[in-house]
Scaffold this motif. Structure first.
Motif, mmCIF file in Angstrom:
data_model
loop_
_atom_site.group_PDB
_atom_site.id
_atom_site.type_symbol
_atom_site.label_atom_id
_atom_site.label_comp_id
_atom_site.label_asym_id
_atom_site.label_seq_id
_atom_site.Cartn_x
_atom_site.Cartn_y
_atom_site.Cartn_z
ATOM 1 N N UNK A 11 28.700 27.690 46.291
ATOM 2 C CA UNK A 11 29.810 28.552 45.880
ATOM 3 C C UNK A 11 30.168 29.471 47.037
ATOM 4 N N UNK A 12 31.478 29.624 47.278
ATOM 5 C CA UNK A 12 31.961 30.506 48.339
ATOM 6 C C UNK A 12 33.119 31.323 47.783
ATOM 7 N N UNK A 13 33.087 32.600 48.011
ATOM 8 C CA UNK A 13 34.189 33.469 47.633
ATOM 9 C C UNK A 13 35.139 33.537 48.830
ATOM 10 N N UNK A 14 36.309 32.934 48.706
ATOM 11 C CA UNK A 14 37.274 32.859 49.810
ATOM 12 C C UNK A 14 37.804 34.237 50.210
ATOM 13 N N UNK A 15 37.703 35.226 49.333
ATOM 14 C CA UNK A 15 38.117 36.578 49.707
ATOM 15 C C UNK A 15 37.086 37.232 50.613
ATOM 16 N N UNK A 16 35.824 36.815 50.484
ATOM 17 C CA UNK A 16 34.769 37.366 51.330
ATOM 18 C C UNK A 16 34.624 36.574 52.631
ATOM 19 N N UNK A 17 34.875 35.274 52.571
ATOM 20 C CA UNK A 17 34.778 34.395 53.742
ATOM 21 C C UNK A 17 36.173 33.811 53.955
ATOM 22 N N UNK A 19 37.954 32.702 56.389
ATOM 23 C CA UNK A 19 38.221 31.512 57.200
ATOM 24 C C UNK A 19 38.052 30.220 56.403
ATOM 25 N N UNK A 20 37.319 30.266 55.298
ATOM 26 C CA UNK A 20 37.129 29.053 54.484
ATOM 27 C C UNK A 20 38.450 28.624 53.851
ATOM 28 N N UNK A 21 39.296 29.584 53.461
ATOM 29 C CA UNK A 21 40.587 29.252 52.851
ATOM 30 C C UNK A 21 41.470 28.493 53.821
ATOM 31 N N UNK A 22 41.510 28.932 55.053
ATOM 32 C CA UNK A 22 42.306 28.242 56.068
ATOM 33 C C UNK A 22 41.721 26.888 56.421
ATOM 34 N N UNK A 23 40.408 26.833 56.513
ATOM 35 C CA UNK A 23 39.724 25.601 56.893
ATOM 36 C C UNK A 23 40.002 24.467 55.904
ATOM 37 N N UNK A 24 40.071 24.809 54.598
ATOM 38 C CA UNK A 24 40.265 23.793 53.570
ATOM 39 C C UNK A 24 41.626 23.885 52.883
ATOM 40 N N UNK A 31 39.279 26.958 43.082
ATOM 41 C CA UNK A 31 39.392 25.600 43.614
ATOM 42 C C UNK A 31 37.993 25.001 43.623
ATOM 43 N N UNK A 32 37.901 23.785 43.104
ATOM 44 C CA UNK A 32 36.642 23.042 43.138
ATOM 45 C C UNK A 32 36.834 21.881 44.098
ATOM 46 N N UNK A 33 35.963 21.785 45.094
ATOM 47 C CA UNK A 33 36.023 20.705 46.073
ATOM 48 C C UNK A 33 34.727 19.909 45.978
ATOM 49 N N UNK A 42 37.307 15.006 46.064
ATOM 50 C CA UNK A 42 37.934 15.480 44.831
ATOM 51 C C UNK A 42 38.313 16.941 45.010
ATOM 52 N N UNK A 43 39.511 17.291 44.533
ATOM 53 C CA UNK A 43 39.988 18.674 44.583
ATOM 54 C C UNK A 43 40.626 18.988 43.241
ATOM 55 N N UNK A 44 40.148 20.045 42.610
ATOM 56 C CA UNK A 44 40.717 20.541 41.362
ATOM 57 C C UNK A 44 41.029 22.015 41.582
ATOM 58 N N UNK A 45 42.229 22.433 41.204
ATOM 59 C CA UNK A 45 42.631 23.817 41.436
ATOM 60 C C UNK A 45 43.287 24.427 40.205
ATOM 61 N N UNK A 46 43.221 25.736 40.160
ATOM 62 C CA UNK A 46 43.807 26.574 39.109
ATOM 63 C C UNK A 46 43.247 26.237 37.746
ATOM 64 N N UNK A 47 43.932 25.419 36.978
ATOM 65 C CA UNK A 47 43.481 25.067 35.637
ATOM 66 C C UNK A 47 42.662 23.791 35.744
ATOM 67 N N UNK A 48 41.370 23.907 35.476
ATOM 68 C CA UNK A 48 40.466 22.769 35.588
ATOM 69 C C UNK A 48 40.075 22.330 34.186
ATOM 70 N N UNK A 49 40.433 21.113 33.851
ATOM 71 C CA UNK A 49 40.064 20.549 32.552
ATOM 72 C C UNK A 49 38.646 20.002 32.685
ATOM 73 N N UNK A 50 37.698 20.714 32.094
ATOM 74 C CA UNK A 50 36.296 20.404 32.317
ATOM 75 C C UNK A 50 35.910 19.006 31.852
ATOM 76 N N UNK A 51 36.501 18.535 30.757
ATOM 77 C CA UNK A 51 36.168 17.187 30.291
ATOM 78 C C UNK A 51 36.644 16.130 31.289
#
Length: 66
Positions: A11-17, A19-24, A31-33, A42-51
């Motif tokens: 887990x990475x908090x893009x507000x704390x790190x 450069x990770x936001x720009x890198x990906x 965002x789940x990568x 696989x990339x899932x963003x914003x609304x993630x349907x867990x099922x």
């Protein structure tokens, strides 16, 4: 993720790190990568349907285990 022992999770908090936001190219949260062999698979963003996410991860995990 305990159900998938071959998949490591982090887990990475893009507000704390920031450069990770720009890198990906992350422009929203959350965002789940998922990476397979170092490549984004696989990339899932914003609304993630867990099922649906679980179905996708199950398929990937079966492929990795097979």
């Amino acid at each position: 993720m305990e159900k998938y022992p071959k998949i490591a999770m982090g887990s990475v908090n893009a507000q704390e790190v920031t450069e990770i936001a720009g890198m990906y190219s992350i422009f929203t949260a959350p965002v789940l990568l998922l990476f397979v062999d170092g490549k984004e698979f696989l990339r899932e963003a914003r609304i993630v349907h867990l099922d649906l996410l679980e179905e996708k991860i199950d398929k990937i995990h079966r492929h990795m285990a097979g």
